[in-house]
Design an enzyme around this catalytic site. Structure first.
Site, PDB file in Angstrom:
ATOM      1  N   ASN A  67       0.821  -1.214   0.000  1.00  0.00           N
ATOM      2  CA  ASN A  67       0.000   0.000   0.000  1.00  0.00           C
ATOM      3  C   ASN A  67       0.854   1.264   0.000  1.00  0.00           C
ATOM      4  O   ASN A  67       1.890   1.335   0.660  1.00  0.00           O
ATOM      5  CB  ASN A  67      -1.009   0.004   1.160  1.00  0.00           C
ATOM      6  CG  ASN A  67      -0.387  -0.181   2.522  1.00  0.00           C
ATOM      7  OD1 ASN A  67       0.624  -0.831   2.669  1.00  0.00           O
ATOM      8  ND2 ASN A  67      -1.002   0.410   3.524  1.00  0.00           N
ATOM      9  N   GLU A  69       0.341   5.336   0.494  1.00  0.00           N
ATOM     10  CA  GLU A  69      -0.636   6.349   0.932  1.00  0.00           C
ATOM     11  C   GLU A  69      -0.274   7.732   0.408  1.00  0.00           C
ATOM     12  O   GLU A  69       0.792   7.952  -0.171  1.00  0.00           O
ATOM     13  CB  GLU A  69      -0.738   6.315   2.463  1.00  0.00           C
ATOM     14  CG  GLU A  69      -1.225   4.956   2.942  1.00  0.00           C
ATOM     15  CD  GLU A  69      -1.537   4.896   4.427  1.00  0.00           C
ATOM     16  OE1 GLU A  69      -1.103   5.784   5.188  1.00  0.00           O
ATOM     17  OE2 GLU A  69      -2.222   3.923   4.813  1.00  0.00           O
ATOM     18  N   GLU A  80      -3.298  -4.764  -2.839  1.00  0.00           N
ATOM     19  CA  GLU A  80      -3.859  -5.674  -3.841  1.00  0.00           C
ATOM     20  C   GLU A  80      -3.935  -5.007  -5.206  1.00  0.00           C
ATOM     21  O   GLU A  80      -3.576  -5.595  -6.226  1.00  0.00           O
ATOM     22  CB  GLU A  80      -5.284  -6.116  -3.442  1.00  0.00           C
ATOM     23  CG  GLU A  80      -5.381  -6.886  -2.136  1.00  0.00           C
ATOM     24  CD  GLU A  80      -5.613  -6.011  -0.917  1.00  0.00           C
ATOM     25  OE1 GLU A  80      -5.012  -4.913  -0.838  1.00  0.00           O
ATOM     26  OE2 GLU A  80      -6.370  -6.424  -0.047  1.00  0.00           O
ATOM     27  N   CYS A 113     -10.541  -4.729   0.849  1.00  0.00           N
ATOM     28  CA  CYS A 113     -11.610  -3.724   0.877  1.00  0.00           C
ATOM     29  C   CYS A 113     -12.524  -3.908  -0.349  1.00  0.00           C
ATOM     30  O   CYS A 113     -12.200  -4.643  -1.287  1.00  0.00           O
ATOM     31  CB  CYS A 113     -11.018  -2.317   0.903  1.00  0.00           C
ATOM     32  SG  CYS A 113     -10.414  -1.761  -0.698  1.00  0.00           S
TER      33      CYS A 113
HETATM   34  N1  THU Z   1      -5.209  -1.586   2.845  1.00  0.00           N
HETATM   35  C1  THU Z   1      -4.688  -2.428   1.901  1.00  0.00           C
HETATM   36  O1  THU Z   1      -3.651  -2.131   1.289  1.00  0.00           O
HETATM   37  N2  THU Z   1      -5.338  -3.582   1.653  1.00  0.00           N
HETATM   38  C2  THU Z   1      -6.397  -4.057   2.367  1.00  0.00           C
HETATM   39  O2  THU Z   1      -6.855  -5.154   2.103  1.00  0.00           O
HETATM   40  C3  THU Z   1      -6.964  -3.253   3.447  1.00  0.00           C
HETATM   41  C4  THU Z   1      -6.441  -1.856   3.548  1.00  0.00           C
HETATM   42  C5  THU Z   1      -4.482  -0.353   3.149  1.00  0.00           C
HETATM   43  C6  THU Z   1      -5.087   0.920   2.642  1.00  0.00           C
HETATM   44  C7  THU Z   1      -4.505   1.941   3.596  1.00  0.00           C
HETATM   45  O3  THU Z   1      -3.221   2.326   3.132  1.00  0.00           O
HETATM   46  C8  THU Z   1      -4.326   1.162   4.896  1.00  0.00           C
HETATM   47  O4  THU Z   1      -4.381  -0.207   4.556  1.00  0.00           O
HETATM   48  C9  THU Z   1      -5.380   1.462   5.946  1.00  0.00           C
HETATM   49  O5  THU Z   1      -6.649   1.337   5.439  1.00  0.00           O
END
Ligand code: THU
Length: 162
Positions: A67, A69, A80, A113
């Site tokens: 991830n 941000e 994902e 998500c």
């Molecule tokens: N996040 C993911 O990368 N994948 C998931 O399956 C759930 C959430 C990330 C998004 C964000 O950077 C952090 O987790 C908190 O929501």
């Protein structure tokens, strides 16, 4: 026109829950290890929730994602979807067999998500074969499901478009 009687149905989903990593078959263990490697490159200064994903392709390649941000929060991108984006570099295009998802917080459930489910089901439909998913559960457990459609019933698809 006579209206049909109302319909009530229960949808069941099948999943396997492994109590700990030792129970997970080796094939998936390797993918979980790769996903764990991926989150070391995570950029998550806002949530401090580092996530790693690994796709296993038909040709055996592992495609990693983590991830990333952004100070403009809606632009945060999940592990994902970052992994799926990298698929376009795979020539010729490969089918995804499995996706593994983990976080660096041990006891957190890391179920993808809604946005990621929608992207993954598009891939599943496109490749016409199921994508297995294994993700981290609570208390060191792992959930394995045989298809993305299992975690996204009533999904929106091209069939709905005019
Ligand atoms: N996040 C993911 O990368 N994948 C998931 O399956 C759930 C959430 C990330 C998004 C964000 O950077 C952090 O987790 C908190 O929501």
């Amino acid at each position: 026109m006579k209206r049909e009687k109302k319909l009530e149905k229960t949808i069941q989903i099948h999943f396997t829950r492994f109590q700990g990593i030792d129970e997970v078959p080796d094939k998936y263990k390797e993918l979980l290890d790769s996903a764990r490697f991926a989150f070391h490159n995570s950029y998550a200064p806002y949530s401090r929730f580092r996530v790693g994903a690994c796709l296993l392709l038909d040709n055996g390649h592992h495609i990693l994602g983590t991830n990333i941000e952004n100070a403009s929060y809606p632009l945060c991108m999940c592990a994902e979807r970052n992994a799926v984006a990298k698929l376009s570099f795979e020539v010729p295009i490969q089918k995804i067999k499995v996706i593994a998802v983990v976080a660096d917080k041990k006891d957190a459930l890391v179920s993808p998500c809604g946005a990621c489910r929608q992207v993954l089901i598009e891939m599943e439909t496109r490749q016409k074969s199921p994508i297995e998913i294994i993700f981290q559960g609570e208390e060191g457990s792992y959930y394995l499901l045989e298809s993305i459609s299992s975690i996204l019933p009533f999904s929106f698809s091209a069939d709905s478009l005019p």
